[in-house]
Scaffold this active site. Structure first.
Site, PDB file in Angstrom:
ATOM      1  N   GLN A 282       0.797  -1.228   0.000  1.00 13.81           N
ATOM      2  CA  GLN A 282       0.000   0.000   0.000  1.00 13.81           C
ATOM      3  C   GLN A 282       0.831   1.280   0.000  1.00 13.81           C
ATOM      4  O   GLN A 282       0.315   2.348  -0.352  1.00 13.81           O
ATOM      5  CB  GLN A 282      -0.935  -0.014   1.203  1.00 13.81           C
TER       6      GLN A 282
ATOM      7  N   ASN B 142      -1.885 -10.746   8.589  1.00 12.38           N
ATOM      8  CA  ASN B 142      -2.897  -9.695   8.701  1.00 12.38           C
ATOM      9  C   ASN B 142      -4.200 -10.203   8.075  1.00 12.38           C
ATOM     10  O   ASN B 142      -4.268 -10.423   6.861  1.00 12.38           O
ATOM     11  CB  ASN B 142      -2.447  -8.422   7.969  1.00 12.38           C
ATOM     12  N   GLU B 143      -5.214 -10.422   8.923  1.00 13.77           N
ATOM     13  CA  GLU B 143      -6.576 -10.683   8.461  1.00 13.77           C
ATOM     14  C   GLU B 143      -6.718 -11.867   7.492  1.00 13.77           C
ATOM     15  O   GLU B 143      -7.095 -11.710   6.316  1.00 13.77           O
ATOM     16  CB  GLU B 143      -7.152  -9.419   7.815  1.00 13.77           C
TER      17      GLU B 143
ATOM     18  N   GLU C 117      -5.135  -2.104  14.170  1.00 11.22           N
ATOM     19  CA  GLU C 117      -5.678  -1.126  13.206  1.00 11.22           C
ATOM     20  C   GLU C 117      -6.987  -0.556  13.731  1.00 11.22           C
ATOM     21  O   GLU C 117      -7.841  -1.317  14.194  1.00 11.22           O
ATOM     22  CB  GLU C 117      -5.956  -1.748  11.832  1.00 11.22           C
TER      23      GLU C 117
ATOM     24  N   TRP D  81      -4.759   3.180  11.866  1.00  9.35           N
ATOM     25  CA  TRP D  81      -4.673   2.976  10.421  1.00  9.35           C
ATOM     26  C   TRP D  81      -5.154   4.256   9.757  1.00  9.35           C
ATOM     27  O   TRP D  81      -6.326   4.613   9.895  1.00  9.35           O
ATOM     28  CB  TRP D  81      -5.546   1.805   9.932  1.00  9.35           C
TER      29      TRP D  81
ATOM     30  N   TRP E 110      -6.437  -0.853  -1.728  1.00  5.25           N
ATOM     31  CA  TRP E 110      -6.853  -2.070  -2.415  1.00  5.25           C
ATOM     32  C   TRP E 110      -7.778  -1.797  -3.595  1.00  5.25           C
ATOM     33  O   TRP E 110      -7.423  -0.948  -4.439  1.00  5.25           O
ATOM     34  CB  TRP E 110      -7.423  -3.052  -1.392  1.00  5.25           C
TER      35      TRP E 110
HETATM   36  C1  GI1 Z   1     -13.369  -4.030   7.989  1.00  2.40           C
HETATM   37  O1  GI1 Z   1     -12.106  -3.455   7.773  1.00  2.40           O
HETATM   38  C2  GI1 Z   1     -11.028  -4.393   7.753  1.00  2.40           C
HETATM   39  O2  GI1 Z   1     -10.838  -4.970   9.000  1.00  2.40           O
HETATM   40  C3  GI1 Z   1      -9.797  -3.694   7.305  1.00  2.40           C
HETATM   41  C4  GI1 Z   1      -9.627  -2.357   7.023  1.00  2.40           C
HETATM   42  N1  GI1 Z   1      -8.355  -2.232   6.578  1.00  2.40           N
HETATM   43  C5  GI1 Z   1      -7.767  -3.459   6.590  1.00  2.40           C
HETATM   44  N2  GI1 Z   1      -8.645  -4.336   7.074  1.00  2.40           N
HETATM   45  C6  GI1 Z   1      -6.408  -3.787   6.046  1.00  2.40           C
HETATM   46  O3  GI1 Z   1      -5.622  -4.434   7.035  1.00  2.40           O
HETATM   47  C7  GI1 Z   1      -5.713  -2.541   5.511  1.00  2.40           C
HETATM   48  O4  GI1 Z   1      -4.731  -2.974   4.584  1.00  2.40           O
HETATM   49  C8  GI1 Z   1      -6.748  -1.581   4.899  1.00  2.40           C
HETATM   50  O5  GI1 Z   1      -6.117  -0.503   4.234  1.00  2.40           O
HETATM   51  C9  GI1 Z   1      -7.642  -1.052   6.043  1.00  2.40           C
HETATM   52  C10 GI1 Z   1      -8.627   0.032   5.611  1.00  2.40           C
HETATM   53  O6  GI1 Z   1      -9.588  -0.522   4.761  1.00  2.40           O
END
Ligand code: GI1
Length: 449
Positions: free
Chosen positions: A20, A165-166, A354, A401, A409
């Site tokens: 990013q 991450n996620e 975040e 964040w 994205w």
């Molecule tokens: C529901 O939001 C998500 O948990 C999420 C939000 N975000 C994220 N995950 C990601 O970890 C980041 O890369 C995104 O830039 C950021 C903002 O969209």
């Protein structure tokens, strides 16, 4: 005014991710990532934006660390681009790529800022995608080899490590809905990806322990508290299913060593099986030092038999405030989430890895960015984090964040989350009012409400 003091050792941070912000997508030996491939595919990203240049952080990292120091950050969370250090995903190391991260860490330490490294923030080497990507169990093995390379280079000086991450976002938007790289639309593949990601997490934690490194290791999950639209039984059931789909499908294996059975049954019936081998869940259920939480919004759901494989429809409550992402501003959800996690899973420690909001930021006539909405959003969420700490939840730190506006994205550069405004025409950095506000919070270690 009531002052809410945070613990003396509370960590104040900000977060970014490699694809990013870095740019230099094909420079100094970096290999292609699935996000390079996805963003170069017409129609995938709004306005045809790509991460080719992004915030040019690869060349401007010294300037950016100076800005972090100006804010007084305790810690900076960033991710490593796997294909920048291993262009083919495994085998030959790209020394120039590794050297970038060694220099970045060195600059951070000199600035008195603790690095917090995310090993995987979605930019898989394309070469591994050609071999099946995360749907191929071997990728878990290659991930551990990559993690070991970074552990050995930086493990003595980096105190906080996040394996993934996620994984929910990697699995479902990436492999079921087709909205994220690699753009696959196959639910069964998504389930296998989720499992292999979790397996790779457990294997990397085992390796971290075997290396006897001084830092702490955990995982970051996107956790979203879910509320029923009404108190009728069908809506409550829809709420439980959505909670299992987003939250428990990852929390339960990590903390309990099992998948939520009811949802697993639904998947078996409607999607098909995915491969779990002998001691996989024992590996996934490794003890972790902390749980990272990405919190942005809550969901409100109701039963709708025609809506999706679960019969769950999300609704947008009337009269509420929403960010530029269409996400409801619901700070109380952070408190509810933290209390639930503490009660149901009792992580040793929690970091909010975040939290933030996208708003329509612009440079005013005075050359400043007066992002008062973002300050209000952050303050309200910090208040709720503080409430949870007072209730006994071991929240150890908070990462906004994001440090800077960046490539959002599929939305490209159309959404701004940063404390620092990026003028993409000339790469100028402008501290928004929220950056100055955050600097005072860090210095005082309290918020006033
Ligand atoms: C529901 O939001 C998500 O948990 C999420 C939000 N975000 C994220 N995950 C990601 O970890 C980041 O890369 C995104 O830039 C950021 C903002 O969209």
């Amino acid at each position: 005014m009531h002052r809410r003091y945070f613990p003396e050792d509370f960590i104040w941070g900000a977060a970014t991710a490699s694809y990013q912000i870095e740019g230099a997508y094909n420079e100094d030996g970096k290999g292609e990532s699935i996000w390079d491939r996805f963003s170069h595919t017409p129609g995938k990203i709004l306005n045809g934006d790509t991460g080719d240049v992004a915030c040019d952080h690869y060349h401007r990292f010294r300037e950016d660390v100076k800005l972090m120091k100006e804010l007084g950050l305790d810690s900076y969370r960033f991710s490593i681009s796997w294909p920048r250090v291993l262009p083919e995903g495994k085998g030959q190391v790209n020394e120039k790529g590794l050297d970038f991260y060694k220099q970045l860490v060195d600059q951070l330490l000199k600035a008195g800022i603790d690095p917090a490294i995310t090993l995987y923030h979605w930019d898989l080497p394309q070469a591994l995608q050609e071999k099946g990507g995360w749907a191929n169990r071997d990728t878990a093995k290659y991930f551990v080899e990559y993690a070991n390379l970074i552990f050995k280079e930086l493990g003595d000086v980096v105190p906080l490590w996040i394996t993934h991450n996620e994984p929910w976002v990697v699995s479902f938007p990436g492999h079921a809905f087709g909205e994220h790289a690699p753009g696959i639309k196959n639910y069964q593949t998504a389930l296998q990806v989720a499992h292999n990601l979790l397996l790779s997490h457990g294997m990397a934690v085992q390796s971290f322990r075997q290396l006897g490194l001084p830092g702490k290791i955990g995982i970051t999950l996107n956790l979203t508290p879910v509320y029923p639209f009404s108190d009728n039984e069908a809506d409550q059931k829809a709420c439980d299913l959505q909670d299992a789909f987003i939250n428990r499908w990852f929390l339960d294996p990590i903390f309990e060593g099992s998948y939520p059975e009811e949802l697993h049954q639904i998947y078996r019936k409607k999607v098909g099986e995915f491969i779990i081998k002998n001691d996989d869940l024992e590996i996934i259920n490794q003890k972790i030092d902390f749980l990272g939480i990405n919190y942005y919004l809550r969901l409100v759901v109701k039963h709708n038999p025609d809506y999706n494989i679960f019969g769950v429809e999300t609704v947008k409550p009337e009269g509420r405030e929403y960010t530029e992402m269409g996400w409801e501003v619901y700070p109380e959800g952070l408190y509810d989430l933290l209390i639930r996690l503490h009660k149901d899973y009792a992580p040793e420690a929690l970091y909010i890895t975040e939290n933030g909001a996208a708003y329509q930021d612009q440079i005013d006539a005075d050359g400043r960015v007066h992002d008062q909405k973002r300050i209000a959003y952050l303050k309200a969420h910090l208040k709720n984090a503080h409430r949870a700490i007072e209730a006994g939840v071991p929240v150890k730190g908070y990462y906004i964040w994001s440090l800077m506006d960046n490539f959002e994205w599929a939305f490209g550069y159309s959404k701004r989350f940063g404390l620092i405004y990026i003028n993409y025409d000339n790469q100028q950095r402008i501290l928004k009012d929220s950056a100055y506000w955050y600097r005072t919070i860090i210095a005082k270690n309290y918020i006033e409400d």
